[in-house]
Design a protein around this motif. Structure first.
Motif, PDB file in Angstrom:
ATOM      1  N   SER A  48     -30.625 -11.700 -27.432  1.00  0.00           N
ATOM      2  CA  SER A  48     -32.032 -12.117 -27.595  1.00  0.00           C
ATOM      3  C   SER A  48     -32.413 -12.539 -29.022  1.00  0.00           C
ATOM      4  O   SER A  48     -33.290 -13.387 -29.176  1.00  0.00           O
ATOM      5  CB  SER A  48     -32.965 -11.016 -27.083  1.00  0.00           C
ATOM      6  OG  SER A  48     -32.711 -10.775 -25.718  1.00  0.00           O
ATOM      7  N   GLN A  69     -32.925 -16.126 -29.478  1.00  0.00           N
ATOM      8  CA  GLN A  69     -34.232 -16.706 -29.089  1.00  0.00           C
ATOM      9  C   GLN A  69     -35.062 -16.937 -30.339  1.00  0.00           C
ATOM     10  O   GLN A  69     -35.567 -18.039 -30.590  1.00  0.00           O
ATOM     11  CB  GLN A  69     -35.041 -15.719 -28.228  1.00  0.00           C
ATOM     12  CG  GLN A  69     -34.577 -15.514 -26.814  1.00  0.00           C
ATOM     13  CD  GLN A  69     -35.588 -14.616 -26.069  1.00  0.00           C
ATOM     14  OE1 GLN A  69     -36.782 -14.636 -26.346  1.00  0.00           O
ATOM     15  NE2 GLN A  69     -35.090 -13.838 -25.118  1.00  0.00           N
ATOM     16  N   THR A  99     -40.822  -9.709 -23.472  1.00  0.00           N
ATOM     17  CA  THR A  99     -41.325 -10.565 -22.394  1.00  0.00           C
ATOM     18  C   THR A  99     -42.513  -9.880 -21.716  1.00  0.00           C
ATOM     19  O   THR A  99     -42.571  -8.659 -21.619  1.00  0.00           O
ATOM     20  CB  THR A  99     -40.231 -10.849 -21.330  1.00  0.00           C
ATOM     21  OG1 THR A  99     -39.577  -9.624 -20.996  1.00  0.00           O
ATOM     22  CG2 THR A  99     -39.206 -11.849 -21.822  1.00  0.00           C
ATOM     23  N   GLY A 110     -31.998  -9.582 -16.495  1.00  0.00           N
ATOM     24  CA  GLY A 110     -33.359  -9.293 -16.936  1.00  0.00           C
ATOM     25  C   GLY A 110     -34.000 -10.584 -17.414  1.00  0.00           C
ATOM     26  O   GLY A 110     -33.321 -11.467 -17.927  1.00  0.00           O
ATOM     27  N   GLY A 115     -38.176 -12.752 -18.089  1.00  0.00           N
ATOM     28  CA  GLY A 115     -39.622 -12.642 -18.184  1.00  0.00           C
ATOM     29  C   GLY A 115     -40.225 -13.812 -18.936  1.00  0.00           C
ATOM     30  O   GLY A 115     -39.515 -14.711 -19.382  1.00  0.00           O
ATOM     31  N   ALA A 128     -37.602 -16.431 -20.662  1.00  0.00           N
ATOM     32  CA  ALA A 128     -36.295 -16.060 -21.214  1.00  0.00           C
ATOM     33  C   ALA A 128     -35.579 -15.203 -20.180  1.00  0.00           C
ATOM     34  O   ALA A 128     -36.212 -14.575 -19.334  1.00  0.00           O
ATOM     35  CB  ALA A 128     -36.461 -15.288 -22.513  1.00  0.00           C
TER      36      ALA A 128
HETATM   37  N1  PHE Z   1     -32.051  -8.633 -23.910  1.00  0.00           N
HETATM   38  C1  PHE Z   1     -32.226  -7.956 -22.658  1.00  0.00           C
HETATM   39  C2  PHE Z   1     -31.129  -6.885 -22.507  1.00  0.00           C
HETATM   40  O1  PHE Z   1     -30.180  -6.927 -23.247  1.00  0.00           O
HETATM   41  C3  PHE Z   1     -32.157  -8.905 -21.506  1.00  0.00           C
HETATM   42  C4  PHE Z   1     -33.302  -9.869 -21.495  1.00  0.00           C
HETATM   43  C5  PHE Z   1     -33.178 -11.089 -22.117  1.00  0.00           C
HETATM   44  C6  PHE Z   1     -34.499  -9.578 -20.868  1.00  0.00           C
HETATM   45  C7  PHE Z   1     -34.229 -11.998 -22.090  1.00  0.00           C
HETATM   46  C8  PHE Z   1     -35.540 -10.443 -20.840  1.00  0.00           C
HETATM   47  C9  PHE Z   1     -35.406 -11.670 -21.472  1.00  0.00           C
HETATM   48  O2  PHE Z   1     -31.219  -6.021 -21.690  1.00  0.00           O
END
Ligand code: PHE
Length: 337
Positions: free
Chosen positions: A165, A168, A248, A279, A281, A302
């Motif tokens: 993430s 992002q 999110t 995951g 949102g 995302a």
């Molecule tokens: N980064 C979150 C995880 O590692 C996954 C995720 C990514 C959730 C992007 C929402 C949006 O669990």
């Protein structure tokens, strides 16, 4: 003299021996040179006769040596060719054929699906700052949700990224707050977990991010649905369950139906008929704002998924450690012919 010399030429069975014969008979100290040198002492009548005879003998010996030399050279070449000859009828040695690692294949397959939907591929660092890994994702210091992702710290401000993430925030931060973003980012992530059949301290994630004007939850659902159907088969359904991620809002987890899968993957649904695969949102307004986007004008979605888990479901792999120990017996099963 001539006969003796010719016999020696004939008997020579090597180039060196032949050279010795030449020196012995035709050399400066040889008998013919001696005869020719002694010509002054001969009478006028004898001189041309002896001279001619000596020259003839010399010519004959020289020619014999030459013929012999050619013969010896040819024999040597013949011998060498014989020694170096290849038997093309011998069976070959088997060559080990490699192939892409299952994890590499899955990541590439997922990349291809998203490239097909117009996403770009991005990358980010594995050693990440606290800021990008947490803070820029709406996880300020002391936020309880940080505990969900136990981390390996390098220094107080640097850690092995716990998810993809942060890419992002990095990708949005490189734009000027008005350009749309449509990217996915595959990469390694790290968590302080004890390795077992379903956990690994290092694993892979693929992040997705789309930011633009007027992006809605239905866009997220449409993209994820297209992904799931292409990845697992058109007969699969998806469902989104409410969840929580600090970056999110709203947050969801996506399940895919497994009631019709039959065989591989089915044990994983534990009778519910659904398996969680990622995951996702709508990008939190705070995250957009920190990256320079006006959340009143821009919105985005995302998602983050684990390709190991996807490969495990798709191919019925029951232990995540199989991806990392490089056992050829496991890996070879997935090499395409
Ligand atoms: N980064 C979150 C995880 O590692 C996954 C995720 C990514 C959730 C992007 C929402 C949006 O669990």
């Amino acid at each position: 003299l001539k006969e003796e010399a010719l016999r020696k030429v004939d008997a020579a069975d090597g180039i060196q021996q032949l050279k010795d014969v030449r020196v012995e008979y035709l050399g400066k100290k040889g008998p013919i040179t001696e005869v020719l040198r002694g010509m002054g002492k001969l009478s006028k009548e004898e001189r041309p006769v002896i001279g001619q005879l000596a020259n003839e003998v010399r010519e004959d010996i020289a020619q014999a040596i030459e013929v012999k030399q050619t013969g010896l050279e040819e024999a040597a070449l013949e011998e060498q060719l014989e020694a170096e000859s290849l038997d093309v009828t011998l069976p070959g040695r088997p060559v080990q054929v490699g192939g892409p690692h299952l994890l590499t294949s899955i990541v590439e397959e997922i990349e291809d699906l998203f490239i097909g939907m117009g996403f770009e591929i991005k990358e980010g660092p594995e050693v990440e700052s606290d800021y990008y890994n947490f803070e820029a994702l709406n996880l300020p210091k002391g936020h309880p949700a940080r505990d969900m992702q136990d981390s390996f710290y390098v220094t107080e401000e640097l850690l092995m990224r716990t998810h993809t993430s942060p890419v992002q925030a990095r990708t949005m931060g490189l734009k000027n707050g008005s350009e749309p973003v449509k990217m996915i980012c595959p990469g390694k992530v790290y968590r302080r977990d004890t390795d077992d059949a379903t956990h690994s301290h290092q694993f892979t994630q693929i992040e997705g991010l789309l930011v633009d004007k007027d992006v809605r939850m239905s866009d997220l659902k449409g993209v994820l649905n297209a992904f799931a159907k292409q990845m697992f088969g058109a007969e699969r359904d998806i469902r989104l369950r409410p969840s929580f991620f600090p970056f999110t809002e709203p947050s969801v987890e996506m399940d895919i139906s497994c009631k019709v899968c039959g065989g591989a993957g089915c044990s994983v649904c534990k009778g519910t008929g659904w398996i969680e695969i990622l995951g996702a949102g709508m990008v939190h307004p705070n995250v957009l704002e920190m990256a320079g986007y006006d959340p009143k004008e821009y919105s985005g979605f995302a998602f983050g998924m684990g390709p190991e888990r996807i490969a495990m479901l798709k191919y019925g792999v029951d232990d995540i450690r199989n991806f990392y120990i490089n056992d050829q017996r496991f890996l070879k099963q997935y090499h395409k012919a």
